[in-house]
Design a protein around this motif. Structure first.
Motif, mmCIF file in Angstrom:
data_model
loop_
_atom_site.group_PDB
_atom_site.id
_atom_site.type_symbol
_atom_site.label_atom_id
_atom_site.label_comp_id
_atom_site.label_asym_id
_atom_site.label_seq_id
_atom_site.Cartn_x
_atom_site.Cartn_y
_atom_site.Cartn_z
ATOM 1 N N UNK A 144 34.401 -38.950 -16.687
ATOM 2 C CA UNK A 144 33.891 -38.486 -15.400
ATOM 3 C C UNK A 144 32.768 -37.482 -15.633
ATOM 4 N N UNK A 145 31.620 -38.006 -15.994
ATOM 5 C CA UNK A 145 30.428 -37.168 -16.153
ATOM 6 C C UNK A 145 29.692 -37.099 -14.818
ATOM 7 N N UNK A 146 28.908 -36.067 -14.657
ATOM 8 C CA UNK A 146 28.250 -35.868 -13.364
ATOM 9 C C UNK A 146 26.812 -36.363 -13.399
ATOM 10 N N UNK A 147 26.669 -37.598 -13.858
ATOM 11 C CA UNK A 147 25.402 -38.193 -13.523
ATOM 12 C C UNK A 147 24.576 -38.828 -14.598
ATOM 13 N N UNK A 161 26.353 -35.654 -7.994
ATOM 14 C CA UNK A 161 25.261 -36.379 -8.642
ATOM 15 C C UNK A 161 25.703 -37.789 -8.999
ATOM 16 N N UNK A 162 26.901 -37.923 -9.549
ATOM 17 C CA UNK A 162 27.420 -39.243 -9.894
ATOM 18 C C UNK A 162 27.549 -40.111 -8.647
ATOM 19 N N UNK A 163 27.987 -39.534 -7.535
ATOM 20 C CA UNK A 163 28.103 -40.281 -6.282
ATOM 21 C C UNK A 163 26.739 -40.795 -5.838
ATOM 22 N N UNK A 164 25.731 -39.958 -5.984
ATOM 23 C CA UNK A 164 24.377 -40.364 -5.581
ATOM 24 C C UNK A 164 23.869 -41.512 -6.452
ATOM 25 N N UNK A 165 24.098 -41.432 -7.757
ATOM 26 C CA UNK A 165 23.663 -42.511 -8.643
ATOM 27 C C UNK A 165 24.421 -43.809 -8.339
ATOM 28 N N UNK A 166 25.713 -43.706 -8.025
ATOM 29 C CA UNK A 166 26.479 -44.898 -7.686
ATOM 30 C C UNK A 166 25.922 -45.527 -6.415
ATOM 31 N N UNK A 167 25.604 -44.705 -5.425
ATOM 32 C CA UNK A 167 25.029 -45.219 -4.178
ATOM 33 C C UNK A 167 23.691 -45.906 -4.436
ATOM 34 N N UNK A 216 22.688 -45.478 3.921
ATOM 35 C CA UNK A 216 23.865 -44.805 4.450
ATOM 36 C C UNK A 216 24.648 -44.273 3.263
ATOM 37 N N UNK A 217 24.836 -42.962 3.189
ATOM 38 C CA UNK A 217 25.391 -42.352 1.980
ATOM 39 C C UNK A 217 26.775 -42.882 1.642
ATOM 40 N N UNK A 218 27.610 -43.114 2.671
ATOM 41 C CA UNK A 218 28.979 -43.568 2.398
ATOM 42 C C UNK A 218 29.014 -45.061 2.091
ATOM 43 N N UNK A 219 28.377 -45.891 2.922
ATOM 44 C CA UNK A 219 28.368 -47.332 2.678
ATOM 45 C C UNK A 219 27.747 -47.656 1.324
ATOM 46 N N UNK A 220 26.647 -46.989 1.005
ATOM 47 C CA UNK A 220 25.995 -47.235 -0.280
ATOM 48 C C UNK A 220 26.891 -46.793 -1.428
ATOM 49 N N UNK A 221 27.510 -45.637 -1.299
ATOM 50 C CA UNK A 221 28.416 -45.134 -2.331
ATOM 51 C C UNK A 221 29.581 -46.100 -2.552
ATOM 52 N N UNK A 222 30.138 -46.629 -1.477
ATOM 53 C CA UNK A 222 31.286 -47.528 -1.581
ATOM 54 C C UNK A 222 30.884 -48.960 -1.911
ATOM 55 N N UNK A 223 29.594 -49.275 -1.810
ATOM 56 C CA UNK A 223 29.143 -50.631 -2.093
ATOM 57 C C UNK A 223 29.539 -51.625 -1.028
ATOM 58 N N UNK A 224 29.544 -51.179 0.236
ATOM 59 C CA UNK A 224 29.924 -52.023 1.371
ATOM 60 C C UNK A 224 28.731 -52.099 2.314
ATOM 61 N N UNK A 225 28.230 -53.322 2.563
ATOM 62 C CA UNK A 225 26.996 -53.473 3.339
ATOM 63 C C UNK A 225 27.239 -54.390 4.529
ATOM 64 N N UNK A 226 26.831 -53.898 5.702
ATOM 65 C CA UNK A 226 26.995 -54.660 6.931
ATOM 66 C C UNK A 226 25.729 -55.456 7.201
ATOM 67 N N UNK A 227 25.866 -56.760 7.385
ATOM 68 C CA UNK A 227 24.728 -57.627 7.694
ATOM 69 C C UNK A 227 25.147 -58.611 8.783
ATOM 70 N N UNK A 228 24.201 -58.986 9.622
ATOM 71 C CA UNK A 228 24.431 -59.994 10.657
ATOM 72 C C UNK A 228 23.654 -61.244 10.256
#
Length: 707
Positions: A155-158, A281-287, A309-321
């Motif tokens: 668990x490194x920070x970035x 920092x790690x969360x931002x890189x993951x997003x 979107x900081x949370x959707x991008x971080x979680x890797x969940x994308x809403x598309x129509x």
């Protein structure tokens, strides 16, 4: 004037403790079986219960000293019959640790413990996500072989990285990463100091600087899986064997423009974790890695992503129509980075069914424990914010409102300010967006008894405040000083007079709570002062953790909330099913709430309450009174018809709302406590056992009771 709580006062008399630790014989049989099969089992031990949550600082300090002294004596007694990886303690006098079968006998004879039981918070304390099954595979391998070489993601920070089209990960080397790794490795060696084989076997990975390999046995594993130093853990060479899941394009749930909304979830690779609470920092890189990959995937089929979107991008969940041909192209491309493409669909209804719980809340109020500083999030079909029970003078105690809805499949979102780019949702923090449907005639046609008052009913149970304007001041909710946040997730088919919550909207509501808590971007405080109540559920029931079967995106969103230490409660359902519970209660990261009668005792399950085998689920089942259908034993709480409306009802919904308020009481006095700490407090101190019989045999679960 005497307040009649939503909870009738019941007397609780503590029995004197014997000289040896007490244990329920059914629990002991379960613990012995697990210890024999797996080599050890985690138990929760009552060392010295702190029964006054509002104890003074001096009293808490003296109590902590007593607990520490007895704990050290107990550890010495257990010796090599216990593992100390995974050891936990809390501020209310409980500890937990893994013991071997011989340790169970030592515990029974110990005078340093009052009682012990199965640790129902066990799986809640593990910090590795196990989304891909890697951690489970490591457990199984160690149970078979004793010692296994494991890959340990530190668990490194970035460091920035990319998710490549073949599903692998490419690291961007950095001096920052190189400087961090040795320090984290040394901390790991110190953490697992008594495991010399582990420390001496550590090897670095030439491609991935933040990954090490080492020999891991049971003792080391129990340390590693709960350490903030570890981001991921799996057998060396483990491959993600999950197949991509593609929903059918369901034309019955399309929008008026012919598009169907999807939540597309990425695999995220070996570095992915929903737990970035302390690693901004790690969360931002993951997003960034997830968004860049999603952009490549969708642009290949001519689809543009919505804004960042900081949370959707971080979680890797994308809403598309998507139109049908766009979805077919996406499937044809079959990008291996896609894990799940899930079509939006109606999934949940309100779970009314009523209670007047007997959880001894008046004792908490008398002691000044009233939920101050906590916000209870009601994810439902809206809360009437001007109801007199939800006011503080002229100020509304509903301090935030949001709305997520769907214009799909004949249903219409009632969210104000929506536009096509928001897919039926209100812009964040839109005023009055969390209010119920305002069409009184339609509300009556949809449900004559409830009249769109379900969310208001739940809010007042959890946090309603006594006022002479309502029932002569005789009603009060569990946590009357807590604030409320209303999130409306229901959409309406006005022609069919039906209401439904869509899967995408529930998931986005959970993601929004995570964003507000800071749970995915590094909060300023380690524990968010929030509680989530979801008295909603599917028709289908599930016999064990159901996330993979129902929704991968919602699982990731719920796990993020768990790492932010936000408890999520949901009702098990009201159809007297004895081998399963509804979604979302069946989720790995949701605490299930079942009901007992409102009969002044509350020691048996309510006739309608769904239940599954508690040990089949990662999160526990908790009981709270929910009443029975008979008149006179239902719960009286607020409605939405006008600002003093009240009505009676019964069910697991009401039980869930009471446990949500109960959690707010606890968190208001223990602001740094984890979700697992709350569960351990309930199980060991703040409950009585409710035995019940399932087709599989007799079991029990705790029913909340303020000590």
């Amino acid at each position: 004037m005497k307040i009649r709580a939503l909870i009738p006062l019941v007397l609780f008399v503590a029995c004197p403790y014997g000289f040896a630790a007490q244990v329920d014989q059914n629990d002991l049989s379960f613990l012995s079986a697990v210890a024999s099969e797996q080599g050890a089992v985690r138990v929760a031990i009552n060392i010295d219960p702190l029964r006054k949550l509002n104890a003074s600082a001096e009293e808490k300090s003296e109590h902590a000293k007593r607990v520490l002294m007895k704990t050290e004596k107990l550890k010495a007694e257990l010796g090599d019959q216990a593992y100390f990886g995974g050891f936990w303690s809390n501020a209310t006098g409980q500890i937990g640790l893994y013991v071997k079968r011989g340790g169970l006998q030592i515990l029974q004879n110990s005078q340093n413990a009052i009682s012990f039981t199965r640790d129902i918070s066990d799986k809640m304390r593990i910090k590795i996500s196990d989304l891909d099954g890697g951690l489970s595979a490591l457990h199984n391998a160690i149970n078979r072989e004793g010692t296994v070489v494991a890959d340990i993601v530190l668990s490194t920070d970035g460091t920035s990285y990319r998710l490549l089209p073949d599903g692998s990960v490419s690291i961007d080397p950095s001096a920052e990463l190189s400087s961090q790794v040795p320090g984290v490795v040394n901390k790991l060696k110190a953490l697992v100091a008594d495991r010399s084989e582990f420390a001496n076997s550590i090897r670095s990975d030439p491609i991935y600087p933040m990954i090490i390999s080492a020999k891991v046995d049971k003792a080391a594993l129990l340390f590693l899986q709960e350490s903030d130093l570890v981001r991921n853990l799996r057998p060396k060479g483990f491959k993600d064997a999950r197949k991509t899941t593609w929903s059918e394009f369901d034309n019955s749930n399309t929008r008026p423009d012919g598009r169907l909304e999807f939540l597309v979830t990425l695999r995220g690779g070996i570095l992915f974790s929903p737990n970035m609470l302390y690693k901004a920092t790690a969360a931002r890189y993951q997003a960034q890695a997830n968004r860049a990959a999603a952009k490549e995937i969708f642009e290949a089929v001519g689809i543009s992503l919505s804004k960042e979107d900081s949370v959707s991008d971080f979680q890797g969940i994308f809403e598309v129509a998507l139109l049908p041909d766009q979805y077919e192209r996406l499937k044809l491309n079959a990008d291996p980075r896609i894990l799940d493409a899930q079509a939006n669909r109606p999934i949940a209804t309100t779970k009314l069914g009523a209670s007047a719980p007997q959880i001894n809340a008046p004792a908490a109020w008398t002691a000044g424990v009233r939920g101050a500083g906590q916000t209870i999030v009601i994810i439902d079909h809206g809360v009437r914010s001007d109801h007199k029970m939800l006011m503080n003078g002229s100020a509304k105690r509903v301090v935030a409102q949001d709305c997520f809805g769907s214009d799909s499949g004949g249903y219409t979102s009632i969210c104000p300010g929506k536009n096509i780019t928001l897919n039926g949702d209100s812009p964040a923090t839109t005023p009055n967006s969390g209010e119920p449907l305002s069409n009184a005639i339609k509300c009556q046609q949809i449900n004559l008894n409830i009249k769109c008052g379900h969310g208001t009913h739940m809010a007042a149970i959890a946090a309603g405040r006594s006022t002479p304007l309502v029932d002569n001041g005789n009603l009060q909710g569990v946590a009357p000083d807590a604030s409320l946040h209303s999130i409306n997730v229901f959409s309406y088919n006005m022609n069919a007079n039906t209401e439904q919550a869509f899967l995408t909207d529930i998931t986005k509501a959970l993601q929004w709570v995570a964003q507000l808590s800071g749970g995915s971007v590094g909060p300023s405080a380690p524990v968010a002062q929030m509680v989530v109540n979801m008295s909603i559920g599917s028709v289908a029931t599930y016999q064990n953790d159901c996330d993979a079967a129902v929704s991968v995106p919602s699982r990731i969103a719920l796990q993020t909330l768990r790492w932010a230490n936000i408890p999520v409660f949901s009702s098990t359902g009201n159809h007297n099913i004895q081998n399963g519970v509804n979604w979302p209660a069946c989720s790995e990261f949701v605490i299930k709430v079942a009901a007992v009668p409102n009969d002044g005792a509350g020691v048996m399950k309510a006739s309608y309450s769904n239940l599954g085998i508690p040990s089949n689920y990662s999160s526990p089942t908790i009981f709270a009174p929910g009443g029975e259908p008979s008149p006179g034993v239902r719960i009286l709480s607020a409605g939405r018809v006008d600002d003093v409306d009240i009505f009676y009802y019964y069910g697991t919904s009401q039980a869930a709302a009471h446990v949500s308020g109960f959690a707010a009481l606890y968190k208001s006095t223990m602001p740094t406590a984890t979700v697992a700490d709350f569960v351990s407090w309930v199980n060991s101190v703040a409950s009585i056992p409710v035995p019940f019989t399932l087709p599989s045999g007799p079991v029990s679960a705790p029913r909340i009771l303020y000590p």
